[in-house]
Design an enzyme around this catalytic site. Sequence first.
Site, mmCIF file in Angstrom:
data_model
loop_
_atom_site.group_PDB
_atom_site.id
_atom_site.type_symbol
_atom_site.label_atom_id
_atom_site.label_comp_id
_atom_site.label_asym_id
_atom_site.label_seq_id
_atom_site.Cartn_x
_atom_site.Cartn_y
_atom_site.Cartn_z
ATOM 1 N N CYS A 225 49.670 32.924 33.568
ATOM 2 C CA CYS A 225 49.111 33.216 34.897
ATOM 3 C C CYS A 225 50.163 33.275 36.006
ATOM 4 O O CYS A 225 50.034 34.057 36.956
ATOM 5 C CB CYS A 225 48.054 32.180 35.273
ATOM 6 S SG CYS A 225 46.981 31.665 33.915
ATOM 7 N N HIS B 93 50.194 35.307 39.608
ATOM 8 C CA HIS B 93 49.587 34.548 40.710
ATOM 9 C C HIS B 93 50.576 33.610 41.405
ATOM 10 O O HIS B 93 50.238 33.024 42.435
ATOM 11 C CB HIS B 93 48.385 33.749 40.201
ATOM 12 C CG HIS B 93 47.283 34.613 39.667
ATOM 13 N ND1 HIS B 93 46.433 35.319 40.487
ATOM 14 C CD2 HIS B 93 46.907 34.913 38.397
ATOM 15 C CE1 HIS B 93 45.559 36.001 39.737
ATOM 16 N NE2 HIS B 93 45.838 35.773 38.468
#
Length: 537
Positions: A49, A53
Amino acid sequence: MKKFMSLVSAGFAAFMLTAGGTAFAAKAQVPELTEKEFKEAKNLYYDRCAGCHGAMRKGATGPKISQKKMLKKSLAKLEDIIFNGTEGGMPGWGKTGDMNKAETKLMAKYMHLPAPIPPEMGLKQMRKTHKVYVPTSKRPGTVQHKRDIMNYFGVILRDAGQGVIFDGDTKEKLATFTIGHATHIFRASATGRYFYTIGRDGKAVLIDLYYDKPKIVAEVRVCLDARSIEVSKYKGALGNFQDQLAIVGCYWPPQLVILDGLSLEPLKVISTRSYTYDTNEFVNEARVATIVASHYNPEWVVAIKETGLVWLVDYSDLQNLSMTQIATERFLHDGGWDASKRYLLIAANMRDTMVVVDTKDRKFVTKFETGIKPHPGRGANWDDPKYGRVSATTHLGEGKITVYGSDPMVRPQYAWKVLRTAKTGGNGLFLKTHPASNNVWTDATIAKDKDASQSICVFYKDAFGKKPNKCWKATNHGKIVHFEYNKDGSEVWVSVWDTKGEMLIYDDKTLKLKHRITGLDTPTGKWNMYNTVNDVF
Ligand code: DHE
């Protein structure tokens, strides 16, 4: 479920433990995680992730996912997003087989917790990881074999943390190296003697191709999370800097690290933390995206993702280092040269924009929208029958290829204007061409439709939009990702991204499959030495 690997060793592992879960359990409104669960969730987060992000969850290629924002969504909703993905380009990690149900639940809970802050890394720590296996004085003075290094390929085996060197002529596997966690890219030395690699764990490796069996001659770890590496390429009136220096761009800590090009000794660290180009807000996590070496000056062109600044870092005098900051657009990511190698074309993907920087006059040229989240890789350049010299990008957020003019000298009326668009098989990552070819190859790696993600589409330069592009299903397992031509532009290498992965090698003219190299664990990016040294794409 694919093999799970912790993000990095020492530094990050300590961080995983120190920021453990028990501290968070006290808060009533957030889920309780044991220290073991918290560590596992953090590993998963940094593995799958953080790249999009951000380490601190402030967003870039993907949106901001702070605790405050995430608490507005139920755990069930978060599980659905993590497992199934979104229309905007987020992969469904359950559907891709990268996270099982239990891991998806864990990640949803992790999203309801605050983001922990990872540690810093300075020159002293870097030096402890520096190893020179063969000093330059002991390396061979001449090539020790009869193969053509210019047709060598470096291939990433992503989840295996390995890099493989192939002879592009014979397709023989010459060497396999363990080079770092989720190793990301290869780059070539200016002279074509060495391959450099960078792992997501910030480990840089130098591979000498003069040996009969390519050999790792030096390595160093300079960040906890990284994506880019480049060498000094300038040779001209201001001196010969070829292969003398290298630079690593870190995601965390947000910094640039300049290395000796032939020993990888870390020489200088430059923080990239600064202010956004437009509103001048401070960015603590100002990550380094693409880096290329200028063809005009002894400097690197460095894209700082979150601030939207492109730095020109002059490497001719490290003692009195000078930098120029060019204001462009936020969320810079990947990019490459136009055909003249004067203009750098960089995607600001969360702004749906391509940015143009003139590396001769050393200034911003323009920016323009192309589609949802452009992702050119290094891009593709060719001569269009109507518009002359053009460049193109694919998109993460839609199945589209956008073609724009890139010849401001000869055809200024078309330069930096969108001239053609066409549908690809689906949301994609890369496109590639070669001056000797009439074809432009595109993938649809992150398309929701499985068949699309396993397909290749080829467009024809001389009949773009007129003659239908040719698309075919190239595999029935894994996903198709990334293309690279061989030296003379007659073959195209394509990865089947899977634990039981393959390299498919096509004849570029007939589009017929010529070779298949099997038994590769998660092959993704690949680089031909000639094309990488000469920036051919
Ligand atoms: Fe990449 C290039 C960042 C995920 C394969 N990728 C780049 C560059 C950046 C970047 C900044 C430009 C480097 C340069 O030019 O100096 N990549 C990121 C991410 O932040 C991201 C989105 C998420 C992450 O967690 O890392 C990400 N990248 C991936 C993958 O999952 C890919 C598909 C497979 C893999 O092996 O990791 C992948 N990225 C590549 C490749 C290039 C690349 C093959 C170089 C393209 C080229 O043709 O040179």
